[in-house]
Design an enzyme around this catalytic site. Structure first.
Site, PDB file in Angstrom:
ATOM      1  N   TYR A  56     -13.680 -15.864 -14.801  1.00 46.23           N
ATOM      2  CA  TYR A  56     -12.279 -15.717 -14.404  1.00 46.23           C
ATOM      3  C   TYR A  56     -11.941 -16.550 -13.166  1.00 46.23           C
ATOM      4  O   TYR A  56     -12.643 -16.513 -12.156  1.00 46.23           O
ATOM      5  CB  TYR A  56     -11.952 -14.243 -14.110  1.00 46.23           C
ATOM      6  CG  TYR A  56     -10.557 -14.051 -13.566  1.00 46.23           C
ATOM      7  CD1 TYR A  56      -9.452 -14.182 -14.400  1.00 46.23           C
ATOM      8  CD2 TYR A  56     -10.344 -13.780 -12.217  1.00 46.23           C
ATOM      9  CE1 TYR A  56      -8.174 -14.033 -13.903  1.00 46.23           C
ATOM     10  CE2 TYR A  56      -9.070 -13.632 -11.709  1.00 46.23           C
ATOM     11  CZ  TYR A  56      -7.988 -13.754 -12.549  1.00 46.23           C
ATOM     12  OH  TYR A  56      -6.713 -13.630 -12.057  1.00 46.23           O
ATOM     13  N   HIS A  86       2.343 -19.563  -6.959  1.00 42.93           N
ATOM     14  CA  HIS A  86       2.330 -18.242  -6.330  1.00 42.93           C
ATOM     15  C   HIS A  86       3.065 -18.221  -4.984  1.00 42.93           C
ATOM     16  O   HIS A  86       3.158 -17.165  -4.346  1.00 42.93           O
ATOM     17  CB  HIS A  86       0.890 -17.768  -6.127  1.00 42.93           C
ATOM     18  CG  HIS A  86       0.214 -17.357  -7.407  1.00 42.93           C
ATOM     19  ND1 HIS A  86       0.155 -18.165  -8.514  1.00 42.93           N
ATOM     20  CD2 HIS A  86      -0.430 -16.206  -7.758  1.00 42.93           C
ATOM     21  CE1 HIS A  86      -0.497 -17.541  -9.486  1.00 42.93           C
ATOM     22  NE2 HIS A  86      -0.863 -16.351  -9.043  1.00 42.93           N
ATOM     23  N   ASN A 198      -6.470 -14.728  -3.023  1.00 39.12           N
ATOM     24  CA  ASN A 198      -6.900 -13.389  -3.399  1.00 39.12           C
ATOM     25  C   ASN A 198      -7.504 -12.726  -2.176  1.00 39.12           C
ATOM     26  O   ASN A 198      -8.530 -13.171  -1.661  1.00 39.12           O
ATOM     27  CB  ASN A 198      -7.944 -13.464  -4.525  1.00 39.12           C
ATOM     28  CG  ASN A 198      -7.537 -12.650  -5.725  1.00 39.12           C
ATOM     29  OD1 ASN A 198      -6.843 -11.654  -5.604  1.00 39.12           O
ATOM     30  ND2 ASN A 198      -7.984 -13.081  -6.894  1.00 39.12           N
ATOM     31  N   TYR A 282       7.805  23.876  22.639  1.00 37.32           N
ATOM     32  CA  TYR A 282       6.699  23.175  21.969  1.00 37.32           C
ATOM     33  C   TYR A 282       6.552  21.718  22.400  1.00 37.32           C
ATOM     34  O   TYR A 282       5.447  21.193  22.467  1.00 37.32           O
ATOM     35  CB  TYR A 282       6.905  23.201  20.449  1.00 37.32           C
ATOM     36  CG  TYR A 282       6.689  24.544  19.790  1.00 37.32           C
ATOM     37  CD1 TYR A 282       6.366  25.678  20.521  1.00 37.32           C
ATOM     38  CD2 TYR A 282       6.813  24.667  18.410  1.00 37.32           C
ATOM     39  CE1 TYR A 282       6.177  26.903  19.916  1.00 37.32           C
ATOM     40  CE2 TYR A 282       6.625  25.892  17.780  1.00 37.32           C
ATOM     41  CZ  TYR A 282       6.304  27.011  18.543  1.00 37.32           C
ATOM     42  OH  TYR A 282       6.126  28.208  17.925  1.00 37.32           O
ATOM     43  N   ARG A 285       4.552  22.150  25.541  1.00 33.62           N
ATOM     44  CA  ARG A 285       3.331  22.942  25.399  1.00 33.62           C
ATOM     45  C   ARG A 285       2.369  22.353  24.371  1.00 33.62           C
ATOM     46  O   ARG A 285       1.154  22.487  24.485  1.00 33.62           O
ATOM     47  CB  ARG A 285       3.707  24.366  25.004  1.00 33.62           C
ATOM     48  CG  ARG A 285       2.570  25.325  25.102  1.00 33.62           C
ATOM     49  CD  ARG A 285       2.873  26.757  24.668  1.00 33.62           C
ATOM     50  NE  ARG A 285       4.213  27.086  24.308  1.00 33.62           N
ATOM     51  CZ  ARG A 285       4.532  27.976  23.370  1.00 33.62           C
ATOM     52  NH1 ARG A 285       3.576  28.587  22.686  1.00 33.62           N
ATOM     53  NH2 ARG A 285       5.773  28.265  23.107  1.00 33.62           N
ATOM     54  N   PHE A 330      -9.830  -6.918  -3.937  1.00 26.86           N
ATOM     55  CA  PHE A 330      -8.551  -7.378  -3.399  1.00 26.86           C
ATOM     56  C   PHE A 330      -7.518  -6.259  -3.314  1.00 26.86           C
ATOM     57  O   PHE A 330      -6.431  -6.447  -2.784  1.00 26.86           O
ATOM     58  CB  PHE A 330      -7.977  -8.486  -4.301  1.00 26.86           C
ATOM     59  CG  PHE A 330      -7.956  -8.092  -5.753  1.00 26.86           C
ATOM     60  CD1 PHE A 330      -7.069  -7.143  -6.222  1.00 26.86           C
ATOM     61  CD2 PHE A 330      -8.848  -8.661  -6.645  1.00 26.86           C
ATOM     62  CE1 PHE A 330      -7.071  -6.757  -7.553  1.00 26.86           C
ATOM     63  CE2 PHE A 330      -8.848  -8.290  -7.980  1.00 26.86           C
ATOM     64  CZ  PHE A 330      -7.959  -7.332  -8.436  1.00 26.86           C
ATOM     65  N   GLU A 415      -2.151  -6.236 -14.060  1.00 25.12           N
ATOM     66  CA  GLU A 415      -2.247  -5.621 -12.738  1.00 25.12           C
ATOM     67  C   GLU A 415      -1.322  -4.402 -12.744  1.00 25.12           C
ATOM     68  O   GLU A 415      -0.193  -4.448 -12.258  1.00 25.12           O
ATOM     69  CB  GLU A 415      -1.881  -6.650 -11.670  1.00 25.12           C
ATOM     70  CG  GLU A 415      -2.897  -7.796 -11.662  1.00 25.12           C
ATOM     71  CD  GLU A 415      -2.355  -9.105 -11.104  1.00 25.12           C
ATOM     72  OE1 GLU A 415      -1.275  -9.078 -10.471  1.00 25.12           O
ATOM     73  OE2 GLU A 415      -3.004 -10.147 -11.295  1.00 25.12           O
TER      74      GLU A 415
END
Length: 524
Positions: A56, A86, A198, A282, A285, A330, A415
């Site tokens: 791959y 990309h 990646n 609070y 405290r 990844f 994906e």
């Protein structure tokens, strides 16, 4: 004096070291052993290409195209194409320091020797780091799973002569950078483009900033909270060791001891030691429990981030000549969930700070007037400053929806589960920025309340902190444009002014605020 060095790919990287490298305080070096590992991994990739067995991303397409075989002659084109196809990021560019951190973190991962890149490619990345030629990276477009694909693609366009960089104070094209420096585009080999894009470096770089900035907020929130206790004459008993030994969370114990030491020697605290008030609200405290819980969240993120900074997060991973694994290193889920947790932790510091500000305005503490001003009616006093903190706290609550709770399938279903950690990282920094503003307003408010305790003095720490505030912002006897005061307060928070004052006092008086958990909560 020789600059400290860091062996990329060998030494243990932390958030603090990454920031030191990015600010040129530590120099990166590439050892002979690391070079040999990189070249060995590169050689294995060449053998895979020669054999033609499908692996791959080396001789196949990407994502849903993983079954499409790529010929030996086209493997180089494939790697250049992936950077271009990309590069689909949108939105404003991320800050230059975060982009530089991305380069540093990617170099650390690639230098482990399991990514199959050429040595010259890593050396070019290190050149960009050393010479502050930082690529322009859009902030949006990553889903944080198949690596931070879009931002990493933009980050590495300059390697092939494309994209833009910030260099010597201006944004220029990579072509212009090459003209100025004599560099030439790199011809990427098999697997290199995929190895570059990646990974989780966009998420992790934001994580580095979150760890650094949240650490600063937590340290300052303790100091400001202690000053507010003085101003409102709260009780010191909720900070006693005896109480927190019964519920020994690290963060709680650490915060309680720090605040108790900050209050030590205070005439203000002694003045009301026999008062009839039974307990504080609070927001006063429960400072150890609330600040402490956020400390624990910070520690959790820091520990996970350090694992990530020293990991190989691309795909496929080249183990040896016989084993190449296409896995999921990844995937950003480990950091995505922790960043969402840290985002909530930061928001809660802002929430309780806003409550203390509101408390200071009520006028229920003897000697402190309503709205922190004697002549009200004609003057509104500090009333509207709390409107701003309420708005910021509310905005943060909307930003706290966990990004990692969402997943939208991509890559035609290949994906099918993604982390959205990239969004979580950006949101966490946005929340932290809002909390800086809230704490700045609490600092001003606490200093104003503190003033009404005069001529009584606090301990040596908080008196000096108050003096530092007064050097920047005067006591308010009547209304003025408080936005100007707030801006100065924000600068003090961002510049860590009160932390520096506390550090100075510790050195001058040989007094330490450290606890047995200080190393865990202070070193990053």
């Amino acid at each position: 004096m020789n600059k400290q060095t860091f062996k990329i790919g060998e030494d243990w990287l932390t958030a603090g070291k990454a920031i030191a490298i990015s600010t040129n305080k530590i120099a990166v070096i590439l050892s002979k052993e690391t070079e040999e590992k990189i070249e060995k991994s590169w050689t294995i990739v060449q053998k895979i290409v020669d054999k033609g067995h499908p692996v791959y991303g080396i001789n196949t397409g990407f994502g849903p195209l993983c079954t499409t075989k790529i010929s030996k002659s086209e493997t180089n084109i494939l790697q250049t194409n992936i950077l271009q196809s990309h590069s689909v990021g949108v939105g404003d560019p991320i800050k230059t320091d975060i982009a530089k951190l991305m380069l540093i973190l990617k170099a650390q991962s690639l230098a482990k020797g399991y990514s199959g890149i050429a040595l010259k490619t890593l050396q070019r990345i290190l050149w960009h780091i050393e010479n502050d030629a930082i690529p322009i990276v859009p902030s949006q477009g990553s889903v944080g799973a198949s690596g931070d694909l879009a931002p990493l693609s933009h980050l590495f366009l300059p390697l092939i002569g494309m994209g833009k960089v910030e260099y010597k104070g201006e944004i220029i094209t990579t072509a212009s950078l090459f003209e100025k420096t004599g560099l030439e585009p790199i011809n990427l080999g098999p697997k290199e483009g995929l190895a570059l894009i990646n990974g989780t470096q966009f998420i992790a770089a934001h994580g580095v900033k979150v760890v650094s900035q949240l650490h600063s907020l937590l340290a300052q929130a303790d100091i400001i909270g202690a000053m507010m206790i003085e101003g409102l004459q709260g009780s010191v008993k909720p900070f006693y060791n005896e109480l927190h030994a019964l519920r020994p969370f690290k963060g709680n114990i650490h915060v309680a001891k720090r605040v108790k030491k900050l209050l030590k020697g205070s005439e203000i605290m002694e003045d009301h030691i026999d008062c009839e008030k039974v307990q504080d609200p609070y927001s006063i405290r429960c400072i150890p429990q609330v600040h402490g819980a956020s400390r624990n969240a910070w520690l959790h993120l820091k520990e996970l981030l350090e694992v990530e900074l020293n990991s190989v997060t691309d795909n496929p991973v080249i183990i040896d000549e016989e084993l190449t694994i296409s896995g999921g290193n990844f995937h950003g889920q480990p950091l995505a969930m922790a960043l969402d947790y840290a985002c909530l932790a930061a928001s809660e510091i802002g929430n309780i700070s806003d409550r203390r500000i509101y408390l200071a305005l009520e006028g229920n503490s003897p000697g402190v007037p309503k709205l922190l001003m004697n002549d009200t009616g004609i003057n509104s006093g500090y009333m509207i400053l709390q409107y701003t903190t309420a708005a910021l706290a509310s905005e943060n609550k909307g930003l706290c929806f966990p990004s990692s709770a969402d997943s939208i399938p991509t890559s035609l279903g290949q994906e099918d589960h993604v982390s959205m950690g990239s969004i979580g990282g950006r949101k966490a920094l946005q929340v932290i920025g809002n909390v800086e503003k809230i704490l700045a307003i609490e600092l001003l408010t606490a200093a104003q309340a503190f003033e009404f305790r005069k001529p009584l003095k606090s301990g040596i720490f908080l008196d000096e902190v108050h003096n530092a505030v007064r050097e920047q912002v005067a006591f308010a006897q009547k209304d003025r444009i408080f936005a100007n005061d707030i801006e100065k307060g924000i600068e003090m928070i961002q510049n860590k002014t009160i932390m520096k004052v506390v550090d100075r006092v510790q050195k001058e008086h040989s007094i330490s605020l450290k606890t047995k958990f200080s190393t865990e909560f202070e070193v990053y």
